[in-house]
Structures are given as C-alpha cells and as structure tokens.
Design a protein around this motif. Structure first.
Motif, mmCIF file in Angstrom:
data_model
loop_
_atom_site.group_PDB
_atom_site.id
_atom_site.type_symbol
_atom_site.label_atom_id
_atom_site.label_comp_id
_atom_site.label_asym_id
_atom_site.label_seq_id
_atom_site.Cartn_x
_atom_site.Cartn_y
_atom_site.Cartn_z
ATOM 1 N N THR A 24 -3.396 4.225 7.920
ATOM 2 C CA THR A 24 -3.241 5.469 7.151
ATOM 3 C C THR A 24 -4.598 5.802 6.527
ATOM 4 O O THR A 24 -5.383 6.517 7.127
ATOM 5 N N THR A 25 -4.901 5.248 5.340
ATOM 6 C CA THR A 25 -6.233 5.527 4.778
ATOM 7 C C THR A 25 -7.286 4.569 5.334
ATOM 8 O O THR A 25 -8.477 4.864 5.309
ATOM 9 N N GLY A 26 -6.869 3.419 5.822
ATOM 10 C CA GLY A 26 -7.813 2.456 6.385
ATOM 11 C C GLY A 26 -8.333 1.450 5.359
ATOM 12 O O GLY A 26 -9.198 0.638 5.675
ATOM 13 N N SER A 27 -7.809 1.475 4.132
ATOM 14 C CA SER A 27 -8.331 0.587 3.080
ATOM 15 C C SER A 27 -8.138 -0.893 3.398
ATOM 16 O O SER A 27 -9.028 -1.702 3.155
ATOM 17 N N THR A 28 -6.972 -1.242 3.935
ATOM 18 C CA THR A 28 -6.699 -2.653 4.203
ATOM 19 C C THR A 28 -7.627 -3.175 5.296
ATOM 20 O O THR A 28 -8.306 -4.197 5.130
ATOM 21 N N ILE A 29 -7.658 -2.469 6.414
ATOM 22 C CA ILE A 29 -8.503 -2.894 7.532
ATOM 23 C C ILE A 29 -9.967 -2.918 7.109
ATOM 24 O O ILE A 29 -10.714 -3.834 7.441
ATOM 25 N N GLN A 39 0.822 -1.212 0.000
ATOM 26 C CA GLN A 39 0.000 0.000 0.000
ATOM 27 C C GLN A 39 0.860 1.268 0.000
ATOM 28 O O GLN A 39 0.448 2.286 -0.541
ATOM 29 N N VAL A 40 2.056 1.190 0.599
ATOM 30 C CA VAL A 40 2.883 2.401 0.679
ATOM 31 C C VAL A 40 3.331 2.886 -0.700
ATOM 32 O O VAL A 40 3.671 4.052 -0.867
ATOM 33 N N GLU A 41 3.297 1.977 -1.707
ATOM 34 C CA GLU A 41 3.730 2.377 -3.051
ATOM 35 C C GLU A 41 2.613 3.099 -3.806
ATOM 36 O O GLU A 41 2.823 3.586 -4.906
ATOM 37 N N LEU A 42 1.419 3.112 -3.226
ATOM 38 C CA LEU A 42 0.258 3.601 -3.978
ATOM 39 C C LEU A 42 -0.285 4.917 -3.431
ATOM 40 O O LEU A 42 -0.110 5.245 -2.259
ATOM 41 N N HIS A 43 -0.968 5.652 -4.326
ATOM 42 C CA HIS A 43 -1.671 6.853 -3.888
ATOM 43 C C HIS A 43 -2.906 6.430 -3.105
ATOM 44 O O HIS A 43 -3.443 5.342 -3.308
ATOM 45 N N ALA A 44 -3.379 7.337 -2.253
ATOM 46 C CA ALA A 44 -4.554 7.034 -1.431
ATOM 47 C C ALA A 44 -5.714 6.539 -2.296
ATOM 48 O O ALA A 44 -6.423 5.609 -1.926
ATOM 49 N N ARG A 104 -5.453 2.828 -3.269
ATOM 50 C CA ARG A 104 -5.313 1.819 -2.215
ATOM 51 C C ARG A 104 -6.555 0.951 -2.052
ATOM 52 O O ARG A 104 -6.463 -0.231 -1.785
ATOM 53 N N HIS A 105 -7.717 1.584 -2.237
ATOM 54 C CA HIS A 105 -8.965 0.843 -2.080
ATOM 55 C C HIS A 105 -9.051 -0.266 -3.135
ATOM 56 O O HIS A 105 -9.321 -1.428 -2.817
ATOM 57 N N ASP A 106 -8.792 0.088 -4.406
ATOM 58 C CA ASP A 106 -8.876 -0.900 -5.485
ATOM 59 C C ASP A 106 -7.850 -2.005 -5.310
ATOM 60 O O ASP A 106 -8.110 -3.164 -5.618
ATOM 61 N N ASN A 107 -6.687 -1.636 -4.810
ATOM 62 C CA ASN A 107 -5.619 -2.617 -4.612
ATOM 63 C C ASN A 107 -6.030 -3.721 -3.641
ATOM 64 O O ASN A 107 -5.620 -4.865 -3.770
#
Ligand SMILES: [Zn+2]
Ligand SMILES: [Zn+2]
Length: 243
Positions: free
Chosen positions: A212-217, A174-179, A182-185
């Motif tokens: 950070t953005t919370g996408s993974t969680i 996720q750190v390689e991606l823009h906010a 991150r959701h799509d990833n």
C-alpha cells in the motif's frame, strides 16, 4: 488410485470457491472458480519504473515516477507485484491470511505464475519474506509472506527463500493506521538475522503479500542496505492502484 480417491471425495464433499462459495467440480484452481479467477487483474505494461505502480494502458507512456515514489525515498531498486489489488485479490488475501487459509498458498502461487514478467523479475534471487513478530505469528500460526515464498520455492523457478530479517518490535497492524503514521510505526522494527551469511551482491527480493504505502517493505530494505547489500529489490502478491 490416489487421484481416483480424491475425485470421489470431491464428489461427496465438493470443494468450494473460497471467494463466491460455489461448488468446484472442474476448475483450474483448487479453491478458486474460473469466474472469480477471471476477475483478477494483472498489471498493464505501463508501470512506475521504481515501484511498479500501474498507470494503466490508457495513460500516456514515458519514464516517470508515480505519486508514491515522488513522496517517498525507497531503499529498493525496483518493486513489482503479481496482480492489482481489487475486490477479488483482496478477498483472496484476507482468506489466506486470517482464516486458516494455508491451503490457499498453492493457488495463489499458481496465479502469480501467470504473470511471466513478474516471474522474470524474481528469478535468480534470494526471496526475503517480511517477518512477523513471534507474538503475531503465534496467534496466526504462520507468516503469510513466508508461506507464499516457500510455496513459490517449490515451483520450478530459480529462487531461494532465506529469512534474512527478524522482527524485533511488536507493531500495531498497518491497516489500523493513517498513511502518515505507518512510517513511524515501522521504524526500527527489523534487524538482520545474524545466522545467515551470503555475499553482499546477492540479488535480494523482499517479499510481502500487499503493497500500500510501502512503509513496511521500505524499512526491511533499509536494514538490508545498512548491512551492506547492494542489489535490493522487492515484490508483493498485490498492490494498490488509483482506482
Ligand atoms: Zn468463485
Ligand atoms: Zn512508484
């Protein structure tokens, strides 16, 4: 005897602070000096009710959502973090995560324990570590979130760690991606671990190292909610703030 032996060893080969590298002859932590510990910032009491975003003591109080929650629909009821992400906590996490840092887990858990609100928040729950894809775990040798959760489990607090989720897709870090990416990833990256059966009203806390953005969680919580769980929360060691 064992204590004396380790004291002698410490004298010959002094342990060093994992952040500033100074020798540790006496410190409350095994691999962190008291000065570096002093730079760790715990969240104020003025938090976003949903995600725990720290508005800071100085900003006005009131029931409100933070910019993160206004933008995104979160599938957890609430999320809390033990510390703020700053220079020190970031370095601690990086050393824990990427440089054979398993030995730092007890110190990190000791730091977490200093935040009693956080400890109350995770008490009486099943902690669900955010899983790593087996490929990444193979190279890193351990899943930092799982290791941290399992070390916490050994402390005298009423929690249980269960690997309720599996990662089924290898995703870019996720750190390689823009906010915005991150959701799509993270989409469809997880599924339930069918081997574990627990009541659907169990208090769950999805656990990760950093928010950070919370996408993974959020993707993890979404899978748990789809499965039918009704009490889904989340927690991280650290989370970003505006400053
Ligand atoms: Zn230090
Ligand atoms: Zn929020």
């Amino acid at each position: 005897m064992k204590k004396l032996f380790s004291a002698i060893l410490d004298y010959i080969f002094p342990r060093r602070c994992c952040v500033c590298r100074q020798c540790l002859f006496s410190s409350n932590y095994r691999y962190l000096c008291d000065q570096c510990f002093g730079k760790i910032i715990f969240p104020s009491h003025n938090l976003c009710q949903k995600c725990g975003y720290d508005f800071g003591e100085a900003s006005s109080r009131g029931p409100k959502l933070c910019p993160r929650c206004l933008e995104k629909k979160f599938y957890f009821q609430s999320l809390r973090s033990a510390v703020r992400l700053n220079g020190i906590s970031r370095q601690l996490i990086l050393r824990f995560k990427y440089r054979n840092g398993e030995h730092l887990a007890p110190d990190l858990c000791k730091i977490i324990q200093q935040n009693t609100d956080f400890m109350d928040f995770i008490a009486d729950s099943v902690l669900v570590p955010v899983p790593l894809h087996w490929r990444r775990q193979f190279f890193r040798e351990y899943n930092q979130s799982e290791l941290l959760a399992k070390t916490l489990e050994k402390f005298p607090i009423p929690i249980q760690v269960l690997p309720l989720l599996k990662r089924i897709r290898y995703t870019r870090p996720q750190v390689e991606l823009h906010a915005s990416e991150r959701h799509d990833n993270m989409r469809h990256a997880f599924r339930m671990n069918a081997k574990i059966k627990i009541p659907l009203d169990t208090k769950l806390v999805v656990f990760d190292d950093v928010l950070t953005t919370g996408s993974t969680i959020n993707e993890c919580c979404k899978v748990l909610q789809k499965y039918g769980f009704s009490n889904i929360n989340a927690a991280t060691f650290a989370q970003t703030t505006k400053d």
